[in-house]
Scaffold this motif. Structure first.
Motif, PDB file in Angstrom:
ATOM      1  N   VAL A  24       0.850  -1.188   0.000  1.00  0.00           N
ATOM      2  CA  VAL A  24       0.000   0.000   0.000  1.00  0.00           C
ATOM      3  C   VAL A  24       0.886   1.239   0.000  1.00  0.00           C
ATOM      4  N   ARG A  25       0.655   2.122  -0.958  1.00  0.00           N
ATOM      5  CA  ARG A  25       1.444   3.347  -1.056  1.00  0.00           C
ATOM      6  C   ARG A  25       0.524   4.561  -1.033  1.00  0.00           C
ATOM      7  N   MET A  26       1.013   5.642  -0.422  1.00  0.00           N
ATOM      8  CA  MET A  26       0.281   6.898  -0.382  1.00  0.00           C
ATOM      9  C   MET A  26       0.958   7.903  -1.309  1.00  0.00           C
ATOM     10  N   LEU A  27       0.144   8.663  -2.042  1.00  0.00           N
ATOM     11  CA  LEU A  27       0.648   9.657  -2.984  1.00  0.00           C
ATOM     12  C   LEU A  27       0.023  11.012  -2.682  1.00  0.00           C
ATOM     13  N   LYS A  28       0.822  12.072  -2.785  1.00  0.00           N
ATOM     14  CA  LYS A  28       0.302  13.432  -2.700  1.00  0.00           C
ATOM     15  C   LYS A  28       0.033  13.906  -4.124  1.00  0.00           C
ATOM     16  N   ILE A  29      -1.204  14.283  -4.409  1.00  0.00           N
ATOM     17  CA  ILE A  29      -1.608  14.605  -5.774  1.00  0.00           C
ATOM     18  C   ILE A  29      -2.191  16.010  -5.815  1.00  0.00           C
ATOM     19  N   MET A  30      -1.605  16.870  -6.661  1.00  0.00           N
ATOM     20  CA  MET A  30      -2.067  18.242  -6.802  1.00  0.00           C
ATOM     21  C   MET A  30      -3.154  18.312  -7.867  1.00  0.00           C
ATOM     22  N   ARG A  31      -4.296  18.848  -7.499  1.00  0.00           N
ATOM     23  CA  ARG A  31      -5.404  18.976  -8.439  1.00  0.00           C
ATOM     24  C   ARG A  31      -5.653  20.446  -8.745  1.00  0.00           C
ATOM     25  N   ASN A  32      -6.766  20.728  -9.411  1.00  0.00           N
ATOM     26  CA  ASN A  32      -7.077  22.092  -9.825  1.00  0.00           C
ATOM     27  C   ASN A  32      -7.207  23.044  -8.641  1.00  0.00           C
ATOM     28  N   ASN A  33      -6.893  24.315  -8.893  1.00  0.00           N
ATOM     29  CA  ASN A  33      -7.047  25.386  -7.912  1.00  0.00           C
ATOM     30  C   ASN A  33      -6.260  25.141  -6.632  1.00  0.00           C
ATOM     31  N   GLY A  34      -5.109  24.484  -6.773  1.00  0.00           N
ATOM     32  CA  GLY A  34      -4.240  24.285  -5.624  1.00  0.00           C
ATOM     33  C   GLY A  34      -4.731  23.250  -4.638  1.00  0.00           C
ATOM     34  N   ASP A  38      -4.895  13.207  -1.223  1.00  0.00           N
ATOM     35  CA  ASP A  38      -4.136  12.041  -0.785  1.00  0.00           C
ATOM     36  C   ASP A  38      -4.655  10.826  -1.530  1.00  0.00           C
ATOM     37  N   GLY A  39      -3.779  10.217  -2.325  1.00  0.00           N
ATOM     38  CA  GLY A  39      -4.165   9.050  -3.098  1.00  0.00           C
ATOM     39  C   GLY A  39      -3.581   7.779  -2.512  1.00  0.00           C
ATOM     40  N   LEU A  40      -4.370   6.731  -2.498  1.00  0.00           N
ATOM     41  CA  LEU A  40      -3.919   5.420  -2.032  1.00  0.00           C
ATOM     42  C   LEU A  40      -3.888   4.474  -3.221  1.00  0.00           C
ATOM     43  N   THR A  41      -2.780   3.779  -3.384  1.00  0.00           N
ATOM     44  CA  THR A  41      -2.685   2.783  -4.446  1.00  0.00           C
ATOM     45  C   THR A  41      -2.053   1.521  -3.886  1.00  0.00           C
ATOM     46  N   ILE A  42      -2.340   0.405  -4.502  1.00  0.00           N
ATOM     47  CA  ILE A  42      -1.820  -0.890  -4.060  1.00  0.00           C
ATOM     48  C   ILE A  42      -0.990  -1.472  -5.195  1.00  0.00           C
ATOM     49  N   VAL A  43       0.279  -1.672  -4.936  1.00  0.00           N
ATOM     50  CA  VAL A  43       1.199  -2.185  -5.951  1.00  0.00           C
ATOM     51  C   VAL A  43       1.381  -3.681  -5.741  1.00  0.00           C
ATOM     52  N   ARG A  44       1.060  -4.447  -6.779  1.00  0.00           N
ATOM     53  CA  ARG A  44       1.194  -5.904  -6.716  1.00  0.00           C
ATOM     54  C   ARG A  44       2.173  -6.377  -7.769  1.00  0.00           C
ATOM     55  N   LYS A  45       3.050  -7.283  -7.381  1.00  0.00           N
ATOM     56  CA  LYS A  45       4.024  -7.831  -8.314  1.00  0.00           C
ATOM     57  C   LYS A  45       3.301  -8.575  -9.429  1.00  0.00           C
ATOM     58  N   GLY A  49      -1.000  -2.685 -13.630  1.00  0.00           N
ATOM     59  CA  GLY A  49      -1.326  -1.336 -13.198  1.00  0.00           C
ATOM     60  C   GLY A  49      -2.221  -1.375 -11.980  1.00  0.00           C
ATOM     61  N   SER A  50      -2.480  -0.202 -11.420  1.00  0.00           N
ATOM     62  CA  SER A  50      -3.304  -0.140 -10.226  1.00  0.00           C
ATOM     63  C   SER A  50      -4.031   1.195 -10.176  1.00  0.00           C
ATOM     64  N   PRO A  51      -5.305   1.202  -9.759  1.00  0.00           N
ATOM     65  CA  PRO A  51      -6.017   2.473  -9.615  1.00  0.00           C
ATOM     66  C   PRO A  51      -5.498   3.256  -8.415  1.00  0.00           C
ATOM     67  N   THR A  52      -5.625   4.567  -8.480  1.00  0.00           N
ATOM     68  CA  THR A  52      -5.312   5.436  -7.344  1.00  0.00           C
ATOM     69  C   THR A  52      -6.630   5.932  -6.764  1.00  0.00           C
ATOM     70  N   ILE A  53      -6.834   5.722  -5.471  1.00  0.00           N
ATOM     71  CA  ILE A  53      -8.099   6.053  -4.810  1.00  0.00           C
ATOM     72  C   ILE A  53      -7.870   7.252  -3.895  1.00  0.00           C
ATOM     73  N   TYR A  54      -8.663   8.299  -4.072  1.00  0.00           N
ATOM     74  CA  TYR A  54      -8.504   9.515  -3.286  1.00  0.00           C
ATOM     75  C   TYR A  54      -9.267   9.400  -1.964  1.00  0.00           C
ATOM     76  N   LEU A  55      -8.603   9.771  -0.861  1.00  0.00           N
ATOM     77  CA  LEU A  55      -9.171   9.573   0.470  1.00  0.00           C
ATOM     78  C   LEU A  55      -9.819  10.818   1.065  1.00  0.00           C
ATOM     79  N   ASN A  56      -9.562  11.986   0.491  1.00  0.00           N
ATOM     80  CA  ASN A  56     -10.008  13.230   1.120  1.00  0.00           C
ATOM     81  C   ASN A  56     -11.510  13.265   1.375  1.00  0.00           C
ATOM     82  N   GLY A  57     -12.289  12.852   0.387  1.00  0.00           N
ATOM     83  CA  GLY A  57     -13.740  12.887   0.544  1.00  0.00           C
ATOM     84  C   GLY A  57     -14.245  11.946   1.614  1.00  0.00           C
ATOM     85  N   TYR A  58     -13.510  10.873   1.841  1.00  0.00           N
ATOM     86  CA  TYR A  58     -13.927   9.912   2.859  1.00  0.00           C
ATOM     87  C   TYR A  58     -13.824  10.495   4.269  1.00  0.00           C
TER      88      TYR A  58
END
Length: 238
Positions: A24-34, A38-45, A49-58
């Motif tokens: 499980v990896r966390m990413l800082k992602i800059m969107r519109n208007n500054g 916080d994106g969560l993605t799961i990297v599997r060997k 590819g893997s989707p990035t899920i945004y946690l802010n709304g949760y």
């Protein structure tokens, strides 16, 4: 519970409830208007590819009374849905006509990715590397991408230079650039910011892999001409 504690709690719960061998990896992602997400993605060997899920709304849902368990379950379900969609679309990798309109590029740190770069087509760019991927899908709460490997070039019968040409054409259209004053992104007193020493943030409209925007034709030159000044570029989060 403060927001940062909430994000860490979700990360730990997702990690504890994974039914696969993944990281499980966390990413800082800059969107519109500054807006920074916080994106969560799961990297599997072995997973393309893997989707990035945004946690802010949760977090808003959590403050409104939704449980950590319920949110964790939805994050895992969203991940599984995105992963299955990626796998179901794996067939498009056999169809270069479908793939070529999705090819994009990103900048990565060369030294930190030496092992990975042995297996993927890339171009050196100073102390960075230009790597290529397919933008499979963009949704409001996740992005799905798949890295292009050397084996794909053989499958498609194309060269690295052809992939680069496609990415150079596609990326500015798929991910248009935007430039924002730093005081619109970071909490800096307005009276301490002067126009002649202002810093600006260059990224793309998704806020993911935004450093690649500096490769877009004419972007840096046009910005320098706008202020009739030299420009110092500092790649961030690469």
């Amino acid at each position: 519970m403060e927001y940062n504690e909430f994000v860490e709690e979700i990360r730990c719960n997702v990690e504890a409830n994974l039914n696969c061998d993944g990281e499980v990896r966390m990413l800082k992602i800059m969107r519109n208007n500054g807006c920074e997400l916080d994106g969560l993605t799961i990297v599997r060997k072995g997973c393309p590819g893997s989707p990035t899920i945004y946690l802010n709304g949760y977090y808003n849902q959590f403050e409104a009374g939704r449980s950590i368990v319920s949110i964790t379950r939805e994050v895992l379900n969203t991940y599984e849905s995105g992963r299955e969609k990626l796998e179901s679309m794996a067939g498009i990798f056999n169809d270069f006509e479908e793939i070529k309109k999705r090819v994009a590029y990103k900048l990565v740190n060369y030294e930190k990715n030496k092992e990975l770069l042995q297996d993927v087509p890339h171009k050196r760019f100073m102390n960075l590397a230009v790597a290529f991927y397919c933008l499979i899908e963009r949704e409001s709460n996740y992005n799905a991408t798949a890295l292009i490997h050397n084996s794909h070039l053989g499958l498609w019968g194309v060269s690295e230079s052809e992939i680069y040409s496609l990415a150079r054409k596609n990326t500015p259209n798929l991910l248009p650039y935007r430039i924002t004053r730093i005081d619109e992104v970071v909490d800096i007193p307005k009276d301490s910011c002067r126009e002649d020493d202002m810093m600006y943030i260059l990224t793309n409209d998704s806020g993911i892999n935004g450093a690649a925007s500096l490769l877009y034709d004419g972007v840096i030159d046009e910005f320098a001409e706008r202020f009739a000044a030299d420009v110092i570029v500092i790649p961030s989060s690469v």
